[in-house]
Design a protein around this motif. Structure first.
Motif, PDB file in Angstrom:
ATOM      1  N   ALA A   1       8.084  -3.267  12.695  1.00 14.24           N
ATOM      2  CA  ALA A   1       6.892  -4.114  12.563  1.00 14.24           C
ATOM      3  C   ALA A   1       5.737  -3.354  11.917  1.00 14.24           C
ATOM      4  O   ALA A   1       5.055  -3.867  11.021  1.00 14.24           O
ATOM      5  CB  ALA A   1       6.487  -4.645  13.933  1.00 14.24           C
ATOM      6  N   GLY A   2       5.508  -2.123  12.355  1.00 17.00           N
ATOM      7  CA  GLY A   2       4.411  -1.342  11.784  1.00 17.00           C
ATOM      8  C   GLY A   2       4.623  -1.037  10.317  1.00 17.00           C
ATOM      9  O   GLY A   2       3.674  -1.010   9.524  1.00 17.00           O
ATOM     10  N   GLU A   3       5.881  -0.804   9.938  1.00 15.90           N
ATOM     11  CA  GLU A   3       6.206  -0.562   8.532  1.00 15.90           C
ATOM     12  C   GLU A   3       5.894  -1.796   7.694  1.00 15.90           C
ATOM     13  O   GLU A   3       5.386  -1.692   6.573  1.00 15.90           O
ATOM     14  CB  GLU A   3       7.688  -0.202   8.426  1.00 15.90           C
ATOM     15  N   ALA A   4       6.189  -2.979   8.240  1.00 13.61           N
ATOM     16  CA  ALA A   4       5.889  -4.218   7.530  1.00 13.61           C
ATOM     17  C   ALA A   4       4.382  -4.395   7.335  1.00 13.61           C
ATOM     18  O   ALA A   4       3.928  -4.850   6.280  1.00 13.61           O
ATOM     19  CB  ALA A   4       6.468  -5.414   8.289  1.00 13.61           C
ATOM     20  N   PHE A   5       3.596  -4.027   8.349  1.00 16.26           N
ATOM     21  CA  PHE A   5       2.139  -4.087   8.193  1.00 16.26           C
ATOM     22  C   PHE A   5       1.684  -3.206   7.031  1.00 16.26           C
ATOM     23  O   PHE A   5       0.844  -3.608   6.220  1.00 16.26           O
ATOM     24  CB  PHE A   5       1.447  -3.645   9.485  1.00 16.26           C
ATOM     25  N   ASP A   6       2.236  -1.991   6.942  1.00 17.55           N
ATOM     26  CA  ASP A   6       1.850  -1.074   5.871  1.00 17.55           C
ATOM     27  C   ASP A   6       2.222  -1.636   4.500  1.00 17.55           C
ATOM     28  O   ASP A   6       1.444  -1.552   3.544  1.00 17.55           O
ATOM     29  CB  ASP A   6       2.520   0.285   6.064  1.00 17.55           C
ATOM     30  N   LYS A   7       3.412  -2.215   4.394  1.00 18.81           N
ATOM     31  CA  LYS A   7       3.870  -2.731   3.101  1.00 18.81           C
ATOM     32  C   LYS A   7       3.098  -3.976   2.679  1.00 18.81           C
ATOM     33  O   LYS A   7       2.780  -4.153   1.490  1.00 18.81           O
ATOM     34  CB  LYS A   7       5.371  -3.016   3.159  1.00 18.81           C
ATOM     35  N   VAL A   8       2.778  -4.845   3.624  1.00 19.25           N
ATOM     36  CA  VAL A   8       1.993  -6.033   3.292  1.00 19.25           C
ATOM     37  C   VAL A   8       0.569  -5.645   2.911  1.00 19.25           C
ATOM     38  O   VAL A   8      -0.019  -6.211   1.986  1.00 19.25           O
ATOM     39  CB  VAL A   8       2.016  -7.040   4.465  1.00 19.25           C
ATOM     40  N   ALA A   9       0.020  -4.660   3.593  1.00 19.95           N
ATOM     41  CA  ALA A   9      -1.314  -4.177   3.211  1.00 19.95           C
ATOM     42  C   ALA A   9      -1.320  -3.694   1.771  1.00 19.95           C
ATOM     43  O   ALA A   9      -2.263  -3.974   1.004  1.00 19.95           O
ATOM     44  CB  ALA A   9      -1.750  -3.055   4.150  1.00 19.95           C
ATOM     45  N   ARG A  10      -0.273  -2.991   1.369  1.00 18.98           N
ATOM     46  CA  ARG A  10      -0.185  -2.508  -0.007  1.00 18.98           C
ATOM     47  C   ARG A  10      -0.124  -3.684  -0.986  1.00 18.98           C
ATOM     48  O   ARG A  10      -0.746  -3.642  -2.051  1.00 18.98           O
ATOM     49  CB  ARG A  10       1.049  -1.618  -0.152  1.00 18.98           C
ATOM     50  N   LEU A  11       0.619  -4.742  -0.628  1.00 20.12           N
ATOM     51  CA  LEU A  11       0.693  -5.932  -1.482  1.00 20.12           C
ATOM     52  C   LEU A  11      -0.676  -6.579  -1.682  1.00 20.12           C
ATOM     53  O   LEU A  11      -0.957  -7.153  -2.737  1.00 20.12           O
ATOM     54  CB  LEU A  11       1.643  -6.962  -0.858  1.00 20.12           C
ATOM     55  N   LEU A  12      -1.509  -6.467  -0.658  1.00 19.62           N
ATOM     56  CA  LEU A  12      -2.830  -7.102  -0.696  1.00 19.62           C
ATOM     57  C   LEU A  12      -3.907  -6.159  -1.227  1.00 19.62           C
ATOM     58  O   LEU A  12      -5.093  -6.517  -1.233  1.00 19.62           O
ATOM     59  CB  LEU A  12      -3.208  -7.582   0.709  1.00 19.62           C
ATOM     60  N   GLY A  13      -3.514  -4.970  -1.653  1.00 22.02           N
ATOM     61  CA  GLY A  13      -4.479  -4.010  -2.170  1.00 22.02           C
ATOM     62  C   GLY A  13      -5.323  -3.359  -1.096  1.00 22.02           C
ATOM     63  O   GLY A  13      -6.436  -2.887  -1.378  1.00 22.02           O
ATOM     64  N   LEU A  14      -4.786  -3.298   0.127  1.00 19.35           N
ATOM     65  CA  LEU A  14      -5.523  -2.721   1.249  1.00 19.35           C
ATOM     66  C   LEU A  14      -5.048  -1.293   1.498  1.00 19.35           C
ATOM     67  O   LEU A  14      -3.925  -0.933   1.149  1.00 19.35           O
ATOM     68  CB  LEU A  14      -5.311  -3.568   2.511  1.00 19.35           C
ATOM     69  N   PRO A  15      -5.873  -0.461   2.114  1.00 11.19           N
ATOM     70  CA  PRO A  15      -5.520   0.950   2.294  1.00 11.19           C
ATOM     71  C   PRO A  15      -4.481   1.174   3.382  1.00 11.19           C
ATOM     72  O   PRO A  15      -4.229   0.318   4.230  1.00 11.19           O
ATOM     73  CB  PRO A  15      -6.863   1.596   2.663  1.00 11.19           C
ATOM     74  N   TYR A  16      -3.888   2.364   3.323  1.00  8.67           N
ATOM     75  CA  TYR A  16      -2.950   2.840   4.342  1.00  8.67           C
ATOM     76  C   TYR A  16      -3.730   3.606   5.413  1.00  8.67           C
ATOM     77  O   TYR A  16      -4.676   4.327   5.075  1.00  8.67           O
ATOM     78  CB  TYR A  16      -1.914   3.754   3.689  1.00  8.67           C
ATOM     79  N   PRO A  17      -3.359   3.494   6.696  1.00  9.47           N
ATOM     80  CA  PRO A  17      -2.309   2.649   7.268  1.00  9.47           C
ATOM     81  C   PRO A  17      -2.733   1.189   7.350  1.00  9.47           C
ATOM     82  O   PRO A  17      -3.904   0.877   7.569  1.00  9.47           O
ATOM     83  CB  PRO A  17      -2.104   3.257   8.653  1.00  9.47           C
ATOM     84  N   GLY A  18      -1.765   0.290   7.191  1.00 10.27           N
ATOM     85  CA  GLY A  18      -2.085  -1.119   7.048  1.00 10.27           C
ATOM     86  C   GLY A  18      -2.387  -1.863   8.325  1.00 10.27           C
ATOM     87  O   GLY A  18      -3.095  -2.871   8.304  1.00 10.27           O
ATOM     88  N   GLY A  19      -1.849  -1.393   9.455  1.00 11.62           N
ATOM     89  CA  GLY A  19      -2.022  -2.137  10.701  1.00 11.62           C
ATOM     90  C   GLY A  19      -3.460  -2.392  11.088  1.00 11.62           C
ATOM     91  O   GLY A  19      -3.866  -3.551  11.282  1.00 11.62           O
ATOM     92  N   PRO A  20      -4.293  -1.352  11.206  1.00  8.93           N
ATOM     93  CA  PRO A  20      -5.682  -1.579  11.624  1.00  8.93           C
ATOM     94  C   PRO A  20      -6.481  -2.432  10.648  1.00  8.93           C
ATOM     95  O   PRO A  20      -7.291  -3.270  11.059  1.00  8.93           O
ATOM     96  CB  PRO A  20      -6.253  -0.159  11.717  1.00  8.93           C
TER      97      PRO A  20
END
Length: 345
Positions: free
Chosen positions: A164-183
């Motif tokens: 689940a956390g990995e998916a948050f990181d990958k979706v954040a990247r798709l949206l142009g958001l920084p890593y880590p994506g969860g927060p």
């Protein structure tokens, strides 16, 4: 009562903690997350080098915070797996060195058992039977727990691909958001509509494994939606809708496990357990089902040394046998109990 030093280095956090009789006396944590940000994920060799630099001062900080001396330590517990191979090896070597230098026994801890045990430090002993939902950047699992120190841990289900956390990181990247994506997704989703986009709830069909997870397809569904969308991207709505799909899937399966295995307590731990929507939906569904929800404070949800010390405290008091110095790092350790055993591999 014995004083246990715990050391954690399975991913990108270097943690140390000291526990005696279920009480956390002191802990310290260092993260190399900023060093990985430009790569969009954890780079194992960078993490290992960061652990090598941090482990000694972090242990010293934990000892100082606890107000004890190294001579007071009665046992050392250290993550032996699973995790990044080189990262686990750094912590395990440090744990062996401390145990050898202090003349105390060594215990190799399974990382997921640490996540389950950490809640004991805040909310007291776990019930005789409970379900644990472990959700993090590397793991998404449902476990059936008895006595953590004495009973086998029953692995009910895992993710078959992305955690689940990995998916948050990958979706954040798709949206142009920084890593880590969860927060950042959690924060941005508060301004979005969770019902704006009907993203799939993966592996929830009648023929799917009841406790299995799969988040790769959900990530792909977000990617396809973003590719097809015309005009300005509604980032907050996408984030909220994706987050809702994850929270719905996680909590639905966890509550099903409670019902089908006669458990009236759900323990939710791991970095994704810090997500505000996952927590809120878990609270809502547990309340409706008459299930007690236990979630540690946010700082103990992510990887830390306190959770490894907590396992050490439980197994030492239970009289579990210690490891010897041939204990090897096991990056893919299978979860059968709180401790990891075996030689170098």
């Amino acid at each position: 009562m014995p004083l246990i030093l715990g050391i954690e280095t399975s991913c990108d956090e270097t943690g140390a903690g000291l526990v005696r009789d279920g009480v956390l006396l002191g802990d310290a944590l260092a993260s190399s997350v900023d060093e990985h940000a430009r790569f969009g994920g954890v780079v194992p060799e960078i993490a290992a080098r960061a652990h090598l630099e941090a482990v000694r001062p972090i242990v010293q900080r934990a000892v100082d915070a606890a107000g004890v001396r190294f001579a007071d330590i009665d046992a050392v517990a250290v993550t032996a797996g699973p995790g990044l191979a080189t990262a686990v090896q750094v912590g395990l070597a440090a744990g062996k060195a401390y145990a050898l230098a202090l003349g105390v026994p060594l215990y190799g801890v399974h990382h997921l058992a640490g996540h389950a045990a950490v809640d004991v430090l805040e909310h007291g002993p776990l019930p005789a039977r409970c379900v644990a939902l472990i959700v993090s950047g590397g793991h998404t699992s449902i476990l059936l727990l008895g006595d953590l120190a004495r009973d086998p841990i029953v692995h009910l289900g895992d993710t078959v691909d992305d955690a689940a956390g990995e998916a948050f990181d990958k979706v954040a990247r798709l949206l142009g958001l920084p890593y880590p994506g969860g927060p950042v997704i959690d924060r941005i989703a508060r301004d979005g509509d969770p019902a704006a986009i009907d993203f799939p709830r993966p592996m929830t069909g009648p023929k799917d494994p009841p406790y299995g997870f799969s988040f790769s397809g959900l990530k792909t569904a977000v990617a396809r939606w973003v590719e097809r969308h015309e005009g300005p991207l509604p980032v907050a709505d996408v984030a909220a809708s994706f987050q809702e799909a994850v929270a719905d899937t996680l909590t639905r399966k966890a509550l099903r496990a409670c019902a089908e295995h006669g458990a009236d307590t759900l323990l939710m731990v791991g970095g994704v357990a810090a997500n505000s929507r996952v927590r809120a939906l878990a609270e809502e569904r547990c309340r409706a089902a008459g299930v007690t929800l236990r979630v540690p404070s946010i700082r103990l949800c992510t990887d830390n040394g306190a959770m490894i010390a907590a396992v050490g405290d439980l197994v030492v008091r239970a009289g579990a046998p210690a490891a010897d110095l041939s204990l090897g790092a096991q990056p893919s350790a299978v979860l059968t109990g709180a401790l990891v055993t075996g030689p170098w591999r």
